[in-house]
Design an enzyme around this catalytic site. Structure first.
Site, PDB file in Angstrom:
ATOM      1  N   ASP A   1      26.108  42.399  22.815  1.00  0.00           N
ATOM      2  CA  ASP A   1      26.973  42.642  21.670  1.00  0.00           C
ATOM      3  C   ASP A   1      28.308  43.252  22.423  1.00  0.00           C
ATOM      4  O   ASP A   1      28.095  43.710  23.705  1.00  0.00           O
ATOM      5  CB  ASP A   1      26.248  43.436  20.811  1.00  0.00           C
ATOM      6  CG  ASP A   1      27.172  43.871  19.778  1.00  0.00           C
ATOM      7  OD1 ASP A   1      27.916  43.077  19.077  1.00  0.00           O
ATOM      8  OD2 ASP A   1      27.235  45.203  19.638  1.00  0.00           O
TER       9      ASP A   1
ATOM     10  N   ASP B   1      23.260  47.121  19.558  1.00  0.00           N
ATOM     11  CA  ASP B   1      23.240  48.611  18.941  1.00  0.00           C
ATOM     12  C   ASP B   1      23.632  48.461  17.413  1.00  0.00           C
ATOM     13  O   ASP B   1      23.342  49.549  16.917  1.00  0.00           O
ATOM     14  CB  ASP B   1      24.327  49.762  19.647  1.00  0.00           C
ATOM     15  CG  ASP B   1      25.647  49.530  18.879  1.00  0.00           C
ATOM     16  OD1 ASP B   1      25.865  48.363  18.782  1.00  0.00           O
ATOM     17  OD2 ASP B   1      26.515  50.641  18.828  1.00  0.00           O
TER      18      ASP B   1
ATOM     19  N   ASP C   1      23.036  42.969  14.884  1.00  0.00           N
ATOM     20  CA  ASP C   1      22.275  42.518  16.393  1.00  0.00           C
ATOM     21  C   ASP C   1      20.685  42.432  16.272  1.00  0.00           C
ATOM     22  O   ASP C   1      20.011  41.888  17.050  1.00  0.00           O
ATOM     23  CB  ASP C   1      22.448  43.619  17.504  1.00  0.00           C
ATOM     24  CG  ASP C   1      24.050  43.794  17.936  1.00  0.00           C
ATOM     25  OD1 ASP C   1      24.457  42.634  17.904  1.00  0.00           O
ATOM     26  OD2 ASP C   1      24.544  45.014  18.031  1.00  0.00           O
TER      27      ASP C   1
END
Length: 300
Positions: free
Chosen positions: A34, A236, A240
């Protein structure tokens, strides 16, 4: 949970199934990152505000902060903090807000629809417009920033440019993961393609996907599985969670969202991407040690 202290590994790593997780980390050929809060510091700041349709910058920031204060996300926090820094008061002036996952926020101000979020959300989902004589100004907004688009009553009012610098170790970590046998390192982000492309080039990533939704990240990993590849996902945030669950080894950072830490297989206790490199080395060493042990047992 397990705790590992291994030579120079100064921080603990917690895993719900240590052996399985280390095996997946050792076997992984694909790593998916990410962007916000993983490759970047998640301490974004408002760098610039570009206004449209006759709106003044102060009013654009006031409305944006009023909407974004309801959303606990780093980019939303940046907008609220910028309003605070400029001493702009943004008392409630809208109806109940609706958070659209991975898109933005929708509400009403004085009975008129008000939205803030991604370009896709504002223009494609909400069908907001920008006048022809300002289209050039919209396209000229610098791609070096992440962008939040704010519109009222179907008209674009502002683009808020957000600066979120990359972590200092990010480029080195990508290089070291390549050296350790990872041959496909991918970044997936909800950001626009221009911003994502600039980051991918700077980090020497193998590929990137921009403007993605949470389900897109999970789908990418599913397709990697179908191709016979083992996947690590590092993220995080709330967005996600599906991908962390889908991956062979989902790695979250302990400063991230609670659901990301709950769903992931591994949580690294320091906001430092170097821990991922160290984890790969430990996993490789553990796998080789186990192979030698099994070999000795077979020979005996």
């Amino acid at each position: 949970a397990y705790e590992i202290n291994y030579r120079d590994w100064s921080s603990d790593v917690c895993s719900s199934d240590l052996g399985k997780s280390l095996e997946a980390v050792s076997e992984a050929q694909t790593v998916v990152f990410d962007k916000t809060g993983t490759l970047t510091y998640a301490q974004p700041k408002v760098a610039r505000i570009v206004t449209f349709d006759g709106m003044e910058e102060k009013e654009a920031l006031r409305i944006s902060a009023c909407l974004e204060e309801h959303f606990p996300h780093s980019m939303a926090n940046a907008v609220v903090e910028e309003a605070k820094r400029r001493s702009i008061i943004h008392d409630e002036m809208h109806s109940k807000v609706k958070y659209v996952v991975a898109h933005g926020i929708a509400s009403e101000i004085d009975g008129k629809p008000a939205v803030i979020g991604s370009r896709h959300f504002v223009f494609e989902d909400e069908h907001c417009k920008v006048s022809d004589d300002e289209r050039g100004k919209l396209e000229a907004v610098s791609p070096e920033y992440s962008h939040l688009y704010m519109a009222v009553d179907g008209r674009l009012k502002a683009v808020i440019c957000i600066s979120d610098p990359l972590k200092k170790e990010a480029s080195r970590v990508i290089r070291e993961l390549h050296e350790l046998g990872i041959n496909r390192i991918c970044m997936m982000t909800g950001d626009n393609a221009e911003t994502a492309a600039a980051i991918a080039e700077e980090l020497d990533l193998d590929e990137f996907h921009a403007g993605v939704l949470p389900e897109d990240k999970a789908l990418f990993i599913r397709r990697e599985h179908e191709a016979g590849r083992t996947v690590i996902m590092i993220g995080d945030g709330v967005n996600d969670a599906p991908a962390l669950s889908e991956a062979d080894a989902g790695i979250s950072i302990n400063t991230g969202a609670a659901i990301a830490k709950e769903i992931s297989d591994i949580t690294i206790s320091a906001d430092d991407l170097e821990k991922i490199v160290t984890m790969r080395r430990i996993a490789d060493a553990t796998t080789r040690s186990e192979e030698r042990r099994v070999g000795k047992e077979c020979r005996s």
